[in-house]
Design a protein around this motif. Structure first.
Motif, PDB file in Angstrom:
ATOM      1  N   HIS A 135      40.847  12.780  90.018  1.00  0.00           N
ATOM      2  CA  HIS A 135      39.980  13.811  89.435  1.00  0.00           C
ATOM      3  C   HIS A 135      40.797  14.983  88.886  1.00  0.00           C
ATOM      4  O   HIS A 135      40.462  15.537  87.829  1.00  0.00           O
ATOM      5  CB  HIS A 135      38.963  14.312  90.465  1.00  0.00           C
ATOM      6  N   GLU A 136      41.848  15.365  89.587  1.00  0.00           N
ATOM      7  CA  GLU A 136      42.708  16.446  89.088  1.00  0.00           C
ATOM      8  C   GLU A 136      43.356  16.045  87.769  1.00  0.00           C
ATOM      9  O   GLU A 136      43.451  16.863  86.842  1.00  0.00           O
ATOM     10  CB  GLU A 136      43.765  16.818  90.128  1.00  0.00           C
ATOM     11  N   ASP A 137      43.814  14.797  87.671  1.00  0.00           N
ATOM     12  CA  ASP A 137      44.403  14.316  86.421  1.00  0.00           C
ATOM     13  C   ASP A 137      43.370  14.336  85.293  1.00  0.00           C
ATOM     14  O   ASP A 137      43.684  14.714  84.154  1.00  0.00           O
ATOM     15  CB  ASP A 137      44.962  12.901  86.593  1.00  0.00           C
TER      16      ASP A 137
ATOM     17  N   ILE B  43      40.968  12.485  94.774  1.00  0.00           N
ATOM     18  CA  ILE B  43      41.262  13.873  94.392  1.00  0.00           C
ATOM     19  C   ILE B  43      42.310  13.900  93.300  1.00  0.00           C
ATOM     20  O   ILE B  43      42.177  14.601  92.291  1.00  0.00           O
ATOM     21  CB  ILE B  43      41.712  14.695  95.618  1.00  0.00           C
ATOM     22  N   LYS B  44      43.374  13.100  93.485  1.00  0.00           N
ATOM     23  CA  LYS B  44      44.454  13.044  92.495  1.00  0.00           C
ATOM     24  C   LYS B  44      43.914  12.564  91.151  1.00  0.00           C
ATOM     25  O   LYS B  44      44.235  13.143  90.095  1.00  0.00           O
ATOM     26  CB  LYS B  44      45.554  12.109  93.000  1.00  0.00           C
TER      27      LYS B  44
ATOM     28  N   VAL C  29      40.735  16.307  85.060  1.00  0.00           N
ATOM     29  CA  VAL C  29      40.482  17.706  84.713  1.00  0.00           C
ATOM     30  C   VAL C  29      41.580  18.216  83.789  1.00  0.00           C
ATOM     31  O   VAL C  29      41.306  18.862  82.769  1.00  0.00           O
ATOM     32  CB  VAL C  29      40.359  18.586  85.983  1.00  0.00           C
ATOM     33  N   LYS C  30      42.834  17.923  84.096  1.00  0.00           N
ATOM     34  CA  LYS C  30      43.950  18.359  83.252  1.00  0.00           C
ATOM     35  C   LYS C  30      43.840  17.758  81.848  1.00  0.00           C
ATOM     36  O   LYS C  30      44.082  18.432  80.846  1.00  0.00           O
ATOM     37  CB  LYS C  30      45.277  17.977  83.892  1.00  0.00           C
TER      38      LYS C  30
END
Length: 105
Positions: free
Chosen positions: A90-92, A87-88, A94-95
């Motif tokens: 993927h969030e990075d 998750i971490k 996306v940012k």
């Protein structure tokens, strides 16, 4: 017969099996039951030795079940940690992509 059946069910994890036992009529260790088989010569005789063996058998399966549950807990904790890391990541990503999109405008 105190021990009627042992059924093994496979859980989601390929490394963990759970043993489920069902008991037939009578007290464990009180002699041969009505299940069509016997529990062994000591358990057939009943009495103190049969009850002792039945108690040891129950203790063994309780211990086995506790070990299996502990393995399942640790496996699930590892899976949760893995997914949190994913998750971490993927969030990075996306940012990063949102920033590139903003820079292109």
């Amino acid at each position: 017969m105190a021990l009627c059946a042992r059924n093994i069910f496979r859980l989601r994890s390929p490394y963990i099996t759970v043993c489920v036992r069902s008991m037939s009529k009578g007290d464990p260790g009180s002699g041969a039951g009505q299940g069509g088989g016997t529990g062994g010569t000591i358990r057939d005789a009943g009495g103190a030795f049969g009850k002792r063996e039945a108690a040891q058998e129950e203790q063994y399966f309780r211990k086995l079940q506790q070990e299996q549950l502990e393995k399942m807990r640790s496996s699930l904790k590892e899976e949760v940690d893995f997914h949190k890391k994913q998750i971490k990541a993927h969030e990075d990503a996306v940012k990063r992509h949102e920033k590139r999109l903003k820079d292109l405008k």
